[in-house]
Design an enzyme around this catalytic site. Structure first.
Site, PDB file in Angstrom:
ATOM      1  N   GLU A 244      -6.113  -6.888  -1.249  1.00 51.78           N
ATOM      2  CA  GLU A 244      -6.472  -7.042  -0.171  1.00 51.78           C
ATOM      3  C   GLU A 244      -7.653  -6.866  -0.254  1.00 51.78           C
ATOM      4  OE1 GLU A 244      -4.511  -4.667   2.885  1.00 51.78           O
ATOM      5  OE2 GLU A 244      -2.847  -5.253   2.295  1.00 51.78           O
TER       6      GLU A 244
ATOM      7  N   GLU B 227       0.886  -0.770   0.106  1.00 53.47           N
ATOM      8  CA  GLU B 227       0.120   0.129  -0.272  1.00 53.47           C
ATOM      9  C   GLU B 227       1.121   1.191  -0.396  1.00 53.47           C
ATOM     10  OE1 GLU B 227      -4.344  -1.625   1.836  1.00 53.47           O
ATOM     11  OE2 GLU B 227      -2.829  -0.537   3.027  1.00 53.47           O
TER      12      GLU B 227
END
Length: 349
Positions: free
Chosen positions: A281, A172
């Site tokens: 995710e 991320e």
């Protein structure tokens, strides 16, 4: 009008590229394409070590891997940290622990994804702290740190007989990674760090696909801004990874308010950058299993609509990480030690 022409031109290129991609990765047959249904289970070793008992739908104690596999999971995602501490929920995931988990995944017939955080603990949009051992290094040395560490972990996996199908460079990373040198405020340096990771991965495992990963997968502008810069600065990768957590979006809206934006973003990214895409995710609230089930069904459907089998799959983040152990509210496990209905979504063909 020129934008529409450019879009459809790109779409035609994507379709052509998809046939070529299938011949390389799927042996020319659409039937050989296997959609990834994944679980990130970095907490599993610590849960087992503290005596947590996993139970199947009938309440019988089982290996967590078996329960996941019985629910359609075919892929395991594992994070790896440089020099982690021993905290049950914010530590572990060292090289040796990651290799041990990858071996277990292989024995259960699972595909493996490795997620390099390039930190000693959590790396995400709010923090990208460099490993303590790399502090004070000048930039050329930092580039070597990334290459050598990445190579070392990949080589350890290779020696253990595990070939990861996918490997993430960073976790991320909308603002970059390995701050401050790898911040998006300095894209030329960030691209160099990414490429050192890429080169190390390919040196050990040429066929592993390299993923670059951002959060808020429904936010098209966030992704195009970042990946336009990645392209401009020559960052190397194979797959665009997205996180999608409706629970974390502003006001905690229901997934129905953002799922179409996710689907459109997936298609746009595949066309715009000629890359495969993957939701690496995803998660929903454990106390709302019906809603999370429906969300997971919808997310998988959106990924499957990406043309040319360019939508590779969906990975649930810590489905086994029951709130009673982790305090994490977005698992797919109940207080009774059993998976919730949410996990059943991966059993749908």
């Amino acid at each position: 009008m020129r934008k529409h022409i450019a879009f459809w031109g790109a779409a035609l290129v994507l379709v052509a590229a998809s046939f070529q991609s299938c011949s390389v990765f799927h042996k020319g047959s659409k039937s050989n394409y296997q959609f990834a249904k994944g679980a990130d289970i970095g907490w599993l070793q610590q849960m087992e070590a503290t005596g947590y008992k996993f139970r199947d739908n009938n309440g019988l104690e089982q290996d967590c891997f078996k329960i996941l596999k019985d629910h359609g999971i075919n892929t395991i995602r594992l994070r790896t940290w440089v020099n982690p501490n021993n905290s049950p929920t914010s530590g572990h995931n060292s090289k040796n622990e990651t290799v041990a988990m990858a071996i277990r995944a292989k024995k259960w017939g699972m595909r493996v994804m490795i997620d390099f955080h390039y930190s000693d603990s959590w790396a995400d949009p709010g923090k990208q702290k460099k490993p303590a051992a790399w502090e004070g290094h000048d930039f050329p040395t930092l580039l070597n740190d990334v290459y050598n560490y990445t190579y070392d972990v990949m080589n350890a996996l290779k020696k253990a007989g595990v070939t990861p199908e996918w490997v993430q460079i960073g976790n991320e990373t909308p603002g970059g990674m390995i701050y401050p040198e790898g911040s998006t405020a300095n894209w030329p340096q960030l691209a160099q760090l990414i490429n050192k990771g890429y080169d190390a991965i390919k040196a050990v495992s040429p066929h592993s696909k390299v993923i670059l990963h951002l959060d808020r997968g429904n936010d098209s502008k966030r992704f195009t801004t970042w990946f336009d810069n990645a392209r401009k600065n020559g960052a190397k990768y194979d797959v665009i990874g997205l996180s999608y957590y409706p629970w974390w979006l502003d006001g905690k809206p229901d997934y129905t308010k953002s799922i179409d934006d996710l689907g459109n973003n997936l298609i746009n990214l595949a066309v715009r950058y000629q890359k495969e895409v993957m939701v690496v995710e995803v998660g929903g609230e454990d106390t709302q299993p019906e809603n999370t089930y429906n969300m997971l069904v919808a997310v998988q459907a959106k990924v499957k609509t990406v043309p040319g089998n360019k939508g590779l799959g969906v990975v649930y983040w810590e489905p086994e990480g029951a709130r009673s152990w982790s305090k994490y509210p977005l698992s797919a496990w109940g207080d009774d030690g059993k998976p919730t209905k949410a996990l059943d979504a991966f059993m749908i063909k």
